[in-house]
Each structure stands twice: as C-alpha cells, then as structure tokens.
Write an enzyme that holds these catalytic residues in place. Structure first.
Site, PDB file in Angstrom:
ATOM      1  N   ASP A 271      -4.467   1.501  -1.261  1.00 53.40           N
ATOM      2  CA  ASP A 271      -4.647   0.081  -1.591  1.00 53.40           C
ATOM      3  C   ASP A 271      -5.517  -0.106  -2.815  1.00 53.40           C
ATOM      4  OD1 ASP A 271      -4.094   0.218   1.461  1.00 53.40           O
ATOM      5  OD2 ASP A 271      -3.515  -1.771   0.763  1.00 53.40           O
TER       6      ASP A 271
ATOM      7  N   ASN B  76      -7.493   3.140   1.841  1.00 53.29           N
ATOM      8  CA  ASN B  76      -6.166   3.033   2.449  1.00 53.29           C
ATOM      9  C   ASN B  76      -6.335   2.626   3.904  1.00 53.29           C
ATOM     10  OD1 ASN B  76      -3.285   3.265   2.149  1.00 53.29           O
ATOM     11  ND2 ASN B  76      -3.387   5.065   3.460  1.00 53.29           N
TER      12      ASN B  76
HETATM   13  O1  MRU Z   1      -2.564  -3.790   5.951  1.00 49.67           O
HETATM   14  P1  MRU Z   1      -1.405  -3.282   5.142  1.00 49.67           P
HETATM   15  O2  MRU Z   1      -0.179  -3.041   5.967  1.00 49.67           O
HETATM   16  O3  MRU Z   1      -1.140  -4.119   3.916  1.00 49.67           O
HETATM   17  O4  MRU Z   1      -1.897  -1.859   4.634  1.00 49.67           O
HETATM   18  C1  MRU Z   1      -1.021  -1.065   3.882  1.00 49.67           C
HETATM   19  C2  MRU Z   1      -1.556   0.255   3.559  1.00 49.67           C
HETATM   20  O5  MRU Z   1      -2.694   0.580   3.824  1.00 49.67           O
HETATM   21  C3  MRU Z   1      -0.672   1.152   2.790  1.00 49.67           C
HETATM   22  O6  MRU Z   1      -0.868   2.482   3.139  1.00 49.67           O
HETATM   23  C4  MRU Z   1      -1.000   0.965   1.296  1.00 49.67           C
HETATM   24  O7  MRU Z   1      -0.930  -0.388   0.948  1.00 49.67           O
HETATM   25  C5  MRU Z   1      -0.127   1.717   0.441  1.00 49.67           C
HETATM   26  S1  MRU Z   1       1.367   0.880   0.261  1.00 49.67           S
HETATM   27  C6  MRU Z   1       2.397   1.578  -0.846  1.00 49.67           C
END
Ligand code: MRU
Length: 341
Positions: A235, A245
C-alpha cells in the site's frame, strides 16, 4: 480475460462490488464522486492501485457534475471533492497520487471545458496504464520464480486490487504464462478475508492452482516445506524499503525469514512514497465489528475491546526484492529504490 475491477464508461464509473464476492459478481455504476468516496470507504473497491485510479475517476466525475462556468469555481469544486476522496482511507499512497495527478492537469488547463475534457482523458489513461504497468511488473517478477514453485500470497494484490491483472498476482500470472508450472497458497486474511473472498476467487476464476489456508497455518506450511517463495503487494513503500501492506504481512515475512524462504513485494512506482518517514504515515484503524464477528455471526462477547489495524510495516531486512515495472530492487533498498526513480 482477467476481471475488470473499475472502468470508465459513458461518463460513469463501473466497479465490481467486492463486498459481495465471492458469492455474487455484481457491477455497480456511479455518476457522483460522493458515491466513489463511499465505495472506497466501505471497500466496494479496495487495493492500493484500484483506489488510486478510483480517486482519479471520482475527480473526473466531480468535474462533470459541477455547474461551474469559471475555471476558479471549478478548481475549488474539485479541491473540495479531492478532500472528500482523500479522507476515505489514509494508508495507501496511491490514492493521494491519483488525486494529485488529476489536480495538476486541472490546474494547467485553460477553460472549464478544457478541464473537463483533460481530467476525464487523464483518468482513463491512468486506468489503461495501470494494466500495462502490472504486465511489465509481472514480466520482471516472473524471472524470480521457477518451475514447480509453490508461492504464498497474503491479502489480495490481484486484478481486484488494481484495474486489471494485479501486482503480486500479476507476477504469478506472468510466471504461469511463461510456461512454468506453479501452485499458489492464499492466506484467508482475517478480518475481512480478502484472501479467501477475493484471491481464491480470482485465481480459481483464471484456472490457477490455489489452496486456501487460515492465517494461523502460515508457520505450519513453511515448516512442512509446503511453500518455497512468497509474493505480496504493498500500500506504501518508503525510500528505506519499509513496506506497508495488509495486516499480517509482517508476520508472514518474519516467519519466512525463520524458514529461509524468499519474501518478495510487487508494487508499481506509484506506491512509493519517497518523502515520508514512518511517523508521518497513518495506519488505518477499522471498526471493531470486523473482528467481533464473521459475516453476520457474532463470535466475541459484547463490549469487548478490539484493536483492528488494517495494515502493518515489514522492515527491509525481511525482504528479498521489490518487483516494479522498472525492474527488481534488491537490498540495500535505499540505493536500489533511488535508482528506480
Ligand atoms: O484493505 P485493502 O483490501 O485495500 O488492502 C489491500 C492490500 O493490503 C493489498 O495487499 C495492497 O493494496 C496491494 S494491492 C495491489
């Protein structure tokens, strides 16, 4: 054909409602940027690159929605929309990146019509580029994986977390497409189960061999040689190589170190934050009900205290390489990341 997570069509935004997966594959259509903000907040759309492009689409909708006749009036309408979209989720840097890119284009345009045309065109281009970037990243990453590897992934960094193809799952797709026989282990990723609801769904949809494990079986699978490589998304990545992440990533990486299993991260350059220090980054805290129940079923006592962070930080010493569209950064990351830019 992989799933198309978010798309611009006829001056509206079409998204898969990811809260309904895996039981219902339903598309929702939005014409108001406030609906996009709600969709990001409630995880109808999620995943760092997907919310980056959704934010850009949100501003494009705002430009069409506004009745402004003067440039200044439209810019202040867009600034307000940017604030609403930005405040939906704090950790993934792609959201701020997507919004900033659109605001730059809007500020540089001359007239209201010019702003409208250019922001829509830019947001559409960002969506197209996201898929191309993921495919390049996939190609770069596939060289790190061998025939008969079993690859663990955590959360969902797939087509559903991007416009299409995926980051970590893009690497897995590209490895398979290069002719290598691979298997995937997906963690279920409590509390909102992006692993079981989304990763398992998407890989099964594309015919990739996937086994689902509870988060608590990460150590077991590693100790029993059931996995030999790991790839996750991100993220936000700092210039030091610290990776933000989905919660639980740090545990997977620590356990991988213990078992000498290479732990890779796949993310586009738009996920790098070269400015911030760890103390500047907000880790999103989500509502208690995600932890006190599974779906509609309550699994914890009433009024229990809950700590529910959505993300954690994996330090660079646990990471074997960061896969990007520009190549793979290897330790020491401070130097190799700088070179990518
Ligand atoms: O809470 P989320 O579902 O938005 O979290 C997503 C993640 O942590 C993913 O691993 C990250 O965004 C990478 S997406 C290509």
């Amino acid at each position: 054909m992989t799933l198309k997570t978010v798309e611009w069509k006829d001056n509206s935004v079409i998204m898969i409602d990811q809260t309904k997966l895996p039981n219902i594959l339903e598309y929702v259509t939005y014409r108001d940027y406030n609906q996009i903000a709600d969709a990001i907040r409630t995880l109808v759309v999620r995943g760092a690159p997907a919310i980056g492009v959704s934010g850009a689409f949100g501003l494009a909708l705002a430009a069409l929605q506004s009745s402004a006749t003067e440039k200044n009036e439209l810019i202040s309408f867009l600034e307000n929309a940017r604030k609403i979209l930005f405040e939906t989720r704090p950790t993934a840097v792609n959201l701020a990146w997507g919004l900033e890119k659109i605001m730059q284009v809007a500020n540089q345009a001359d007239t209201v019509d010019d702003i409208r045309t250019k922001v829509v065109a830019t947001a559409k281009k960002m969506a197209q580029e996201d898929v191309q970037i993921n495919m390049e990243m996939g190609k770069n990453g596939s060289e790190l994986f061998n025939d008969n590897d079993t690859i663990m992934t955590h959360c969902n960094a797939g087509a559903l977390a991007t416009v299409g193809y995926g980051t970590a799952l893009g690497v897995i797709r590209a490895t398979k497409d290069s002719g290598k026989n691979i298997k995937v282990i997906a963690t279920e990723t409590r509390p909102v189960q992006q692993g079981s609801r989304l990763t398992a769904f998407e890989l099964k949809h594309d015919g990739i061999d996937v086994s689902l494990i509870p988060d608590t079986a990460v150590g077991y699978t590693m100790a029993n040689d059931l996995v030999n490589k790991i790839v996750v998304g991100a993220d936000r990545i700092l210039r030091t190589g610290h990776v933000y992440n989905k919660i639980g990533t740090y545990q997977v990486a620590t356990m991988a170190k213990q078992h000498n299993i290479p732990f890779y991260v796949a993310a586009p350059l738009s996920t790098f934050d070269m400015e911030s220090n760890p103390e500047d980054v907000i880790i999103e805290q989500r509502k208690a009900s995600e932890v006190t129940g599974v779906g509609e079923n309550r699994t914890a006592p009433d009024d229990i205290n809950v700590i529910n962070p959505a993300f954690d930080i994996t330090p660079p010493e646990l990471i074997a390489g960061i896969i990007t569209e520009k190549g793979v950064a290897k330790p020491p990351f401070e130097e190799s990341i700088k070179k990518l830019f």
